[in-house]
Motif scaffolding. Structure first.
Motif, PDB file in Angstrom:
ATOM      1  N   PHE A  25     -21.087  15.522  30.430  1.00 25.79           N
ATOM      2  CA  PHE A  25     -20.255  15.297  29.236  1.00 25.79           C
ATOM      3  C   PHE A  25     -21.128  14.999  28.013  1.00 25.79           C
ATOM      4  N   LEU A  32     -21.367  20.590  21.561  1.00 22.82           N
ATOM      5  CA  LEU A  32     -20.143  20.917  20.830  1.00 22.82           C
ATOM      6  C   LEU A  32     -20.180  20.345  19.408  1.00 22.82           C
ATOM      7  N   GLU A  70     -15.298  27.003  35.766  1.00 26.19           N
ATOM      8  CA  GLU A  70     -16.230  27.775  34.947  1.00 26.19           C
ATOM      9  C   GLU A  70     -17.172  26.793  34.246  1.00 26.19           C
TER      10      GLU A  70
ATOM     11  N   ALA B  37     -19.199   8.102  26.723  1.00 21.60           N
ATOM     12  CA  ALA B  37     -19.687   8.186  28.109  1.00 21.60           C
ATOM     13  C   ALA B  37     -19.982   6.785  28.644  1.00 21.60           C
ATOM     14  N   SER B 104      -9.762  13.701  30.865  1.00 20.12           N
ATOM     15  CA  SER B 104     -10.964  14.191  31.552  1.00 20.12           C
ATOM     16  C   SER B 104     -11.949  14.640  30.485  1.00 20.12           C
ATOM     17  N   PRO B 105     -13.238  14.673  30.824  1.00 18.08           N
ATOM     18  CA  PRO B 105     -14.219  15.120  29.827  1.00 18.08           C
ATOM     19  C   PRO B 105     -13.892  16.460  29.171  1.00 18.08           C
ATOM     20  N   PRO B 106     -13.496  17.502  29.905  1.00 15.43           N
ATOM     21  CA  PRO B 106     -13.208  18.756  29.196  1.00 15.43           C
ATOM     22  C   PRO B 106     -12.038  18.639  28.223  1.00 15.43           C
ATOM     23  N   VAL B 108     -11.221  15.881  26.511  1.00 10.99           N
ATOM     24  CA  VAL B 108     -11.723  15.164  25.337  1.00 10.99           C
ATOM     25  C   VAL B 108     -12.511  16.133  24.454  1.00 10.99           C
ATOM     26  N   LEU B 109     -13.311  16.978  25.070  1.00 10.96           N
ATOM     27  CA  LEU B 109     -14.089  17.935  24.282  1.00 10.96           C
ATOM     28  C   LEU B 109     -13.180  18.986  23.642  1.00 10.96           C
ATOM     29  N   SER B 377     -12.291  24.385  33.342  1.00  8.34           N
ATOM     30  CA  SER B 377     -13.388  23.508  33.783  1.00  8.34           C
ATOM     31  C   SER B 377     -13.191  23.022  35.221  1.00  8.34           C
TER      32      SER B 377
END
Lengths: 494, 494
Positions: A25, A32, A70, B37, B104-106, B108-109, B377
């Motif tokens: 992350f 990002l 992925e 994190a 989840s991290p993805p 948040v991104l 993800s």
């Protein structure tokens, strides 16, 4: 926390998903952030709107959702391959369409922080900081914008963040509908909403959603502001017809031309006829951080509710619409429902705000964080300076337009929207918009008012500079000259 | 783009605000990603809820908004000084309260990416990728969850992302109200909404906001699921009384105990009486990515609308509620209003979706991006694995509870919510919740059903592991033993 510890096999027999790896992350997040900085820095080199046909983007996506994970690199690559080629770049320095969706680095980071925390603010107790910071920052905004002191949460009123001005206005209409029902017994179908013919579509939509019988469009004067005599006449006519005037919406800064309704005169009519008075300042409300615009607020101390959108013109990314009520009691009485799983000692004490009772949704994210960060990162001085640049450029542009042999403004420029048309007529005006938009260097909105075409130039992108406005003027000037005679335009635009 | 070029003095006479410096944005963004994190990795060492009294957080904020800019370091420091000490940590591995707000991290991104792009998806043309990715990903979810094929945007129906299930349900109620008005002429005040006594408060709230005359709570059976005979009787009784049955809401996974209403039987009654049938699967809808839960969907092919919240249990941070209609025409007919500044060639062609016509708000951010990133993800396999762990732990916990001498479950555990009580009575049950919550190691919700207290344990935090559930069981076990006789509890909890 053992999420990135592959040794803890007991609860992850198939291995921990890479998507939960917090070290990954960090790497992905840094990449990002850099991608976003590059995107914003590179916008000036892209067309404002990417050329795209219906279905182009979907055609790049697989028919079925993925069964297997992925890697993040592919997601990032698809921002460039799939997403960016399908965008109209609202943050582009050449964006002059609609109203701005002004964002800024601190706002983006505030949104990231809120997402990372992942807390819910439906009740005070579900995360007290979410509620207290929201209440405090909205009280700050009352001072920052010169709004009535009694709107603060420390007084009888209070502010709350909603998703959009449409939601804020809809909420006001529902509260007003129930108030009128309590006072008169009139069902929604007999109640009438008044707003100028130049009010935003969200008033009509909100009234339809709330089930009102009628939305009465009130005539406007030569500056496109609501005519209070026409309002009074409409109210009296409806009363005679057995209908029940319920609520009037004033606009400070209409979408068409940023006209300002006479709030004080409307307030007097609302008082006389015991109607709820809501003010939609969605766009222009941000300008009230500058004292020189506050004469447009005259009369606002008598209104019942008020909304504006920091996500339009206060450097805070969508969504962030702020909504105040002068008296919070009818709002809460209308919207409060307490099932057993939401009963709570802090709520029962009456010492806290439970924002779930201030709007339709129950869940709510920590949107005040980004607004707080914007106010602190720019300071009020910095924000005033940004907005004053926009207004200055807009008024300068309006002056150039009125000095042009083939153009004229159709309305004043009290804020940062310039409304104008080509003197050769509607076809030339429409052609002007089409040619400039086709250049990719600027994006304007073509619209109509009083049955005639005109052009809206809304200056408010965070990244617009004087150079961009000069470039826009060159485009307008040369395009207008090339369209100077009706025949140069061609019938295809008629 | 010259934002970080101090040489371009012409448009920034006072110097460019530091808040617009994109190089600083990179540094601050990296620091914030690391802060998040660290926050997530450190949650297990904090109490689930920070101890805080009303007013504690506001007392740490200055009375007036800042005139001058503050450096980012101070904002970041205030996350630790002001914000974190005022949170209930919804992402804590010991969070078992309400329903989860799974992130989840993805996700948040994805939220960060959407904020960075800062685009608006109100019309297809205002950023085509926003609309096309949303439509495509919601079509993916139809397949991923085994929902009816005709709900896809490629068929007569379609899905849209809303803020919350409250918004989705409110939207369904408004469409149903207008449909009934068209069919019968009945005003909202004569129309009745039916939902089980265990339906979510958003049904009652949505019906009140939409102006319905009545919400009829329908009796439930021993499993807390709607009793279709009671529904049929209520509808017929209302018809005889001159009221107009308009809409019925079924729930798949009630908030109280995750009971599942008999959707097929309700659908038959809705068909007989020509009522709109909406399904609220806010929590349990995420489980439908696993085929073994899809028997709970039986009958859903006949319903008119359906909502669930990926922001509850599909690893996608708030807000992300998905809402499908079997036929999009009545939705769009009810909500479409097109002012001149929103007229658009692509819209007029009928070849595109304009999502502003699918909900109350006009503006909308790019929420599909985070859902797309979560699906990619984790892959569907990864998401199924996460949810199956939660369900497995919940059923294991339910088994331990029923094997305990002083505890009993009060309802089945079809998903990942365990509902139970202490055999010594309500006071002991309430004391159990208070003592465990006071430990700071776990946070449960105490509630009531059928007039008796019980405990809800909802397993669904992203960071919960088997170790945490074991620790929770130890807390429950020892606390329950200490409360084994009514007198041990004390009257103060009665």
């Amino acid at each position: 926390m053992a999420r990135s510890d592959p040794g803890d096999a007991s609860d992850s027999p198939g291995g921990e998903p890479a998507a939960l790896d917090l070290e990954a992350f960090r790497r992905h997040g840094h990449a990002l952030v850099d991608w976003i900085a590059d995107y914003l820095a590179g916008l000036d080199d892209r067309p404002v709107r990417e050329p795209v046909e219906p279905g182009d983007i979907r055609a790049r996506l697989p028919a079925a959702p993925p069964e297997r994970p992925e890697p993040f690199d592919e997601l990032l690559a698809d921002l460039d391959r799939v997403v960016v080629p399908g965008l109209s770049h609202w943050q582009h320095p050449g964006w002059y369409a609609y109203f701005p969706a002004m964002s800024s680095p601190p706002a983006v980071l505030g949104e990231l922080a809120a997402a990372g925390l992942g807390v819910q603010g439906m009740l005070w107790s579900t995360s007290p900081a979410v509620t207290e910071i929201e209440a405090h920052v909205l009280d700050w905004l009352v001072d920052a914008c010169g709004l009535p002191e009694h709107w603060k949460t420390t007084g009888p009123g209070g502010g709350v963040i909603q998703m959009s001005a449409s939601d804020s206005t809809h909420t006001a209409l529902v509260v007003a509908r129930e108030r009128t029902r309590r006072l008169t017994g009139a069902p929604a179908e007999s109640q009438v909403v008044y707003a100028s013919a130049e009010s935003h579509s969200s008033v009509t939509k909100g009234a339809r959603v709330a089930g009102f019988g009628e939305v009465r469009p009130v005539a406007v004067d030569a500056t496109f502001a609501l005519d209070p005599d026409a309002l009074a006449a409409a109210v009296e006519s409806d009363r005679r017809a057995g209908l029940v005037p319920s609520v009037v919406c004033s606009t400070i800064g209409t979408t068409g031309t940023t006209a300002v309704d006479p709030v004080a005169a409307v307030a007097e009519i609302a008082r006389t006829h015991d109607m709820w008075h809501h003010v939609d300042a969605a766009y222009a409300g941000s300008a009230m951080i500058c004292p020189e615009f506050r004469h447009h607020l005259a009369g606002v101390e008598a209104v019942d509710s008020y909304t504006f959108n920091p996500h339009k013109w206060l450097a805070t990314n969508f969504d962030c619409s702020v909504f105040w009520v002068a008296d919070r009691r009818p709002l809460i009485e209308t919207l409060s429902i307490v099932p057993p799983y939401l009963r709570d000692a802090a709520s029962a004490s009456g010492r806290v705000i439970d924002y779930r009772d201030w709007h339709v949704p129950l869940g709510r994210r920590f949107r005040a964080l980004k607004l707080w960060w914007v106010l602190r990162s720019f300071g009020l001085e910095g924000l005033r300076s940004l907005l004053r640049r926009h207004v200055g450029w807009a008024r300068d542009l309006a002056g150039r337009i009125d000095g042009h042999p083939h153009l004229e403004t159709i309305a004043p420029t009290p804020f940062a929207l310039v409304s104008f048309r080509h003197l050769a007529g509607d076809a030339a005006t429409r052609a002007l918009v089409e040619r400039i938009n086709a250049s990719g260097r600027a994006y304007l909105t073509g619209s109509e008012i009083d049955g005639r075409a005109y052009v809206r130039v809304s200056i408010g992108s965070t990244w617009t500079t004087a150079r961009h406005v000069d470039e826009l003027w060159e485009l307008i000037d040369t395009t207008a000259l090339s369209l100077a005679t009706p025949t140069a335009d061609g019938d295809d635009h008629a």
